[in-house]
Write a protein that holds these residues in place. Structure first.
Motif, PDB file in Angstrom:
ATOM      1  N   TYR A 133      -4.357  38.121  41.727  1.00 58.40           N
ATOM      2  CA  TYR A 133      -4.496  36.920  43.082  1.00 58.40           C
ATOM      3  C   TYR A 133      -3.616  36.008  42.787  1.00 58.40           C
ATOM      4  N   GLU A 134      -2.970  35.892  44.074  1.00 51.83           N
ATOM      5  CA  GLU A 134      -1.806  35.573  44.039  1.00 51.83           C
ATOM      6  C   GLU A 134      -1.892  34.007  43.832  1.00 51.83           C
ATOM      7  N   ARG A 135      -0.656  33.042  43.048  1.00 52.33           N
ATOM      8  CA  ARG A 135       0.199  31.588  43.585  1.00 52.33           C
ATOM      9  C   ARG A 135       0.334  30.920  44.667  1.00 52.33           C
ATOM     10  N   ILE A 136      -0.666  30.404  45.420  1.00 46.59           N
ATOM     11  CA  ILE A 136       0.285  29.875  46.143  1.00 46.59           C
ATOM     12  C   ILE A 136       0.248  28.264  46.191  1.00 46.59           C
ATOM     13  N   ALA A 137       0.366  27.503  45.040  1.00 50.54           N
ATOM     14  CA  ALA A 137       0.049  26.164  45.010  1.00 50.54           C
ATOM     15  C   ALA A 137       1.702  25.835  44.776  1.00 50.54           C
ATOM     16  N   PRO A 138       2.388  24.959  45.481  1.00 50.34           N
ATOM     17  CA  PRO A 138       3.826  24.488  45.093  1.00 50.34           C
ATOM     18  C   PRO A 138       4.106  24.961  43.540  1.00 50.34           C
ATOM     19  N   THR A 139       5.760  24.783  43.596  1.00 48.67           N
ATOM     20  CA  THR A 139       5.863  24.473  42.557  1.00 48.67           C
ATOM     21  C   THR A 139       6.934  23.069  41.848  1.00 48.67           C
ATOM     22  N   TYR A 140       6.528  22.934  42.541  1.00 43.69           N
ATOM     23  CA  TYR A 140       7.316  20.841  42.683  1.00 43.69           C
ATOM     24  C   TYR A 140       6.938  20.296  43.728  1.00 43.69           C
ATOM     25  N   PHE A 141       7.936  19.096  43.936  1.00 41.40           N
ATOM     26  CA  PHE A 141       6.795  18.078  44.663  1.00 41.40           C
ATOM     27  C   PHE A 141       8.336  17.385  45.348  1.00 41.40           C
ATOM     28  N   GLU A 142       8.312  17.144  46.056  1.00 48.63           N
ATOM     29  CA  GLU A 142       9.547  15.916  46.279  1.00 48.63           C
ATOM     30  C   GLU A 142       9.582  14.183  46.981  1.00 48.63           C
ATOM     31  N   SER A 143      10.301  13.371  46.539  1.00 49.62           N
ATOM     32  CA  SER A 143      10.032  12.152  45.530  1.00 49.62           C
ATOM     33  C   SER A 143      10.780  11.759  45.408  1.00 49.62           C
ATOM     34  N   GLU A 144      10.819  10.131  45.812  1.00 51.58           N
ATOM     35  CA  GLU A 144      11.663   9.192  44.897  1.00 51.58           C
ATOM     36  C   GLU A 144      11.417   8.875  43.897  1.00 51.58           C
ATOM     37  N   PHE A 145      12.137   8.263  42.838  1.00 46.47           N
ATOM     38  CA  PHE A 145      12.452   7.958  41.189  1.00 46.47           C
ATOM     39  C   PHE A 145      12.808   7.278  40.682  1.00 46.47           C
ATOM     40  N   TYR A 146      12.744   6.145  40.297  1.00 48.85           N
ATOM     41  CA  TYR A 146      13.833   5.459  39.059  1.00 48.85           C
ATOM     42  C   TYR A 146      14.122   5.460  37.864  1.00 48.85           C
ATOM     43  N   LEU A 147      15.242   6.032  36.855  1.00 48.04           N
ATOM     44  CA  LEU A 147      15.609   6.687  36.509  1.00 48.04           C
ATOM     45  C   LEU A 147      16.237   5.425  34.823  1.00 48.04           C
ATOM     46  N   TYR A 148      16.010   5.937  33.945  1.00 48.72           N
ATOM     47  CA  TYR A 148      16.894   4.843  33.256  1.00 48.72           C
ATOM     48  C   TYR A 148      17.577   5.203  32.106  1.00 48.72           C
ATOM     49  N   GLY A 149      19.121   4.629  32.094  1.00 46.47           N
ATOM     50  CA  GLY A 149      19.714   5.761  31.484  1.00 46.47           C
ATOM     51  C   GLY A 149      21.159   4.970  30.595  1.00 46.47           C
ATOM     52  N   GLU A 150      21.976   5.915  30.190  1.00 42.66           N
ATOM     53  CA  GLU A 150      23.428   6.020  29.911  1.00 42.66           C
ATOM     54  C   GLU A 150      23.974   6.440  30.448  1.00 42.66           C
ATOM     55  N   ILE A 151      24.770   5.947  31.926  1.00 41.55           N
ATOM     56  CA  ILE A 151      26.060   6.981  32.516  1.00 41.55           C
ATOM     57  C   ILE A 151      27.022   7.949  31.526  1.00 41.55           C
ATOM     58  N   TYR A 152      27.289   8.705  31.562  1.00 46.06           N
ATOM     59  CA  TYR A 152      28.193   9.311  30.356  1.00 46.06           C
ATOM     60  C   TYR A 152      29.182   9.953  31.590  1.00 46.06           C
ATOM     61  N   GLN A 153      29.475   9.934  32.178  1.00 46.94           N
ATOM     62  CA  GLN A 153      30.528  10.398  33.129  1.00 46.94           C
ATOM     63  C   GLN A 153      29.911  10.427  34.567  1.00 46.94           C
ATOM     64  N   GLU A 154      31.433  10.567  35.236  1.00 46.63           N
ATOM     65  CA  GLU A 154      31.208  10.757  36.788  1.00 46.63           C
ATOM     66  C   GLU A 154      32.210  10.873  37.536  1.00 46.63           C
ATOM     67  N   GLY A 155      31.985  11.118  38.614  1.00 42.35           N
ATOM     68  CA  GLY A 155      33.075  11.957  39.781  1.00 42.35           C
ATOM     69  C   GLY A 155      33.414  13.162  39.506  1.00 42.35           C
ATOM     70  N   LYS A 186      31.184   2.472  35.754  1.00 47.06           N
ATOM     71  CA  LYS A 186      29.859   2.644  34.941  1.00 47.06           C
ATOM     72  C   LYS A 186      29.681   3.311  34.011  1.00 47.06           C
ATOM     73  N   THR A 187      30.160   3.812  33.710  1.00 45.84           N
ATOM     74  CA  THR A 187      30.787   5.158  32.715  1.00 45.84           C
ATOM     75  C   THR A 187      30.099   4.099  30.921  1.00 45.84           C
ATOM     76  N   TYR A 188      29.471   4.407  30.588  1.00 48.06           N
ATOM     77  CA  TYR A 188      28.677   4.438  28.991  1.00 48.06           C
ATOM     78  C   TYR A 188      28.162   3.164  29.064  1.00 48.06           C
ATOM     79  N   LYS A 189      27.533   2.739  30.278  1.00 47.39           N
ATOM     80  CA  LYS A 189      26.741   1.416  30.597  1.00 47.39           C
ATOM     81  C   LYS A 189      25.125   1.845  30.642  1.00 47.39           C
ATOM     82  N   PRO A 190      24.641   0.869  30.655  1.00 44.30           N
ATOM     83  CA  PRO A 190      22.831   1.773  30.725  1.00 44.30           C
ATOM     84  C   PRO A 190      22.764   1.212  32.329  1.00 44.30           C
ATOM     85  N   TYR A 191      22.125   1.710  32.845  1.00 43.50           N
ATOM     86  CA  TYR A 191      21.989   1.701  34.068  1.00 43.50           C
ATOM     87  C   TYR A 191      20.450   1.958  34.729  1.00 43.50           C
ATOM     88  N   GLY A 192      19.792   1.285  36.066  1.00 43.38           N
ATOM     89  CA  GLY A 192      18.478   2.366  36.169  1.00 43.38           C
ATOM     90  C   GLY A 192      19.172   2.067  38.035  1.00 43.38           C
TER      91      GLY A 192
END
Length: 255
Positions: A133-155, A186-192
């Motif tokens: 029986y084959e699986r045909i459901a998508p394995t992911y969905f696309e959307s917009e997300f809000y994330l919070y954390g510390e940026i530890y590298q950029e560039g 913004k490196t090493y600073k908390p951001y959303g």
């Protein structure tokens, strides 16, 4: 008390020599987890599910689950529909993945897996080495997300951000040079941040993330406003005769 019933997963091997003592505890754990997920796919349903008890019996290896009759009706209906349609396309992603897991197990171990329950005299579904029986459901969905954390590298040559989050661990977000260079470093600073990307339906990981905007929380301390709130609350707080009892009552209600 609601009427009780059972569902049964009977497993046999090629030479019918299988018995309960041949089933490793990890396989037992998988059967229990898979049946729970098949009946109650999401976190809220699992949290609110009824009591389920388990037993493994002779007759090859019979995995039996004792639970309310409403769950048996659901199991009976889903497995019968799979058998009749010869397809998994009507199931949600998690249920499709469970049936697919049983198919792979039957193929790799030479198993015949019969789905029985207290409402039916015959198996409502049989999975063996020939089942596909084959699986045909998508394995992911696309959307917009809000994330919070510390940026530890950029560039980087291909501009991106690396952020450490509590929920998703370390993640990478594509960005433009202008987005990275705009404003303060913004490196090493908390951001959303607001991103667009994809979420894996199986393990809930995020990937192919693209930065939309930064959201930095900058609280402003207003002593005058704080004093006014304290004065207003003090009228009722002064009426509390036993502060410890009152606090414990508040904590109990919050649990």
């Amino acid at each position: 008390m609601e009427e009780q019933g059972y569902i049964e997963i009977r497993v046999t091997n090629r030479d019918n020599s299988l018995s309960p003592k041949d089933i490793d505890i990890n396989e037992v754990k998988d059967f229990i987890s898979d049946i729970e997920t098949f009946l109650y796919p999401n976190r809220k349903e699992k949290h609110n599910r009824p009591h389920i008890s388990y037993d493994i019996e002779e007759g090859s290896a019979k995995h039996k689950f004792f639970l309310p009759i409403t769950a048996v009706i659901l199991f009976n209906g889903l497995t019968t529909e799979i058998k009749n349609r010869k397809s998994l396309d009507f199931l949600d992603y998690k249920r499709q993945s469970i049936i697919d897991k049983f198919q792979k197990k039957a193929l790799s171990e030479g198993y015949k897996i019969e789905f029985n329950n207290s409402m039916s005299n015959n198996p409502t579904l049989i999975i063996d080495e020939s089942t596909n029986y084959e699986r045909i459901a998508p394995t992911y969905f696309e959307s917009e997300f809000y994330l919070y954390g510390e940026i530890y590298q950029e560039g980087g040559k291909n501009p991106n951000l690396h952020m450490s989050t509590n929920k998703y661990g370390n993640i990478t977000i594509s960005a433009t040079k202008e987005q990275i260079m705009d404003g303060e470093k913004k490196t090493y600073k908390p951001y959303g941040i607001k991103v667009r990307g994809k979420k894996n339906l199986e393990d809930e990981s995020l990937f192919d993330l693209v930065l939309l905007e930064f959201i930095q929380y900058k609280p402003v301390f207003n002593k005058s406003l704080l004093d006014k709130v304290i004065d207003k609350a003090s009228v009722n707080l002064n009426k509390i005769t036993n502060v410890d009892t009152w606090l414990n009552d508040i904590k109990a209600k919050g649990i």
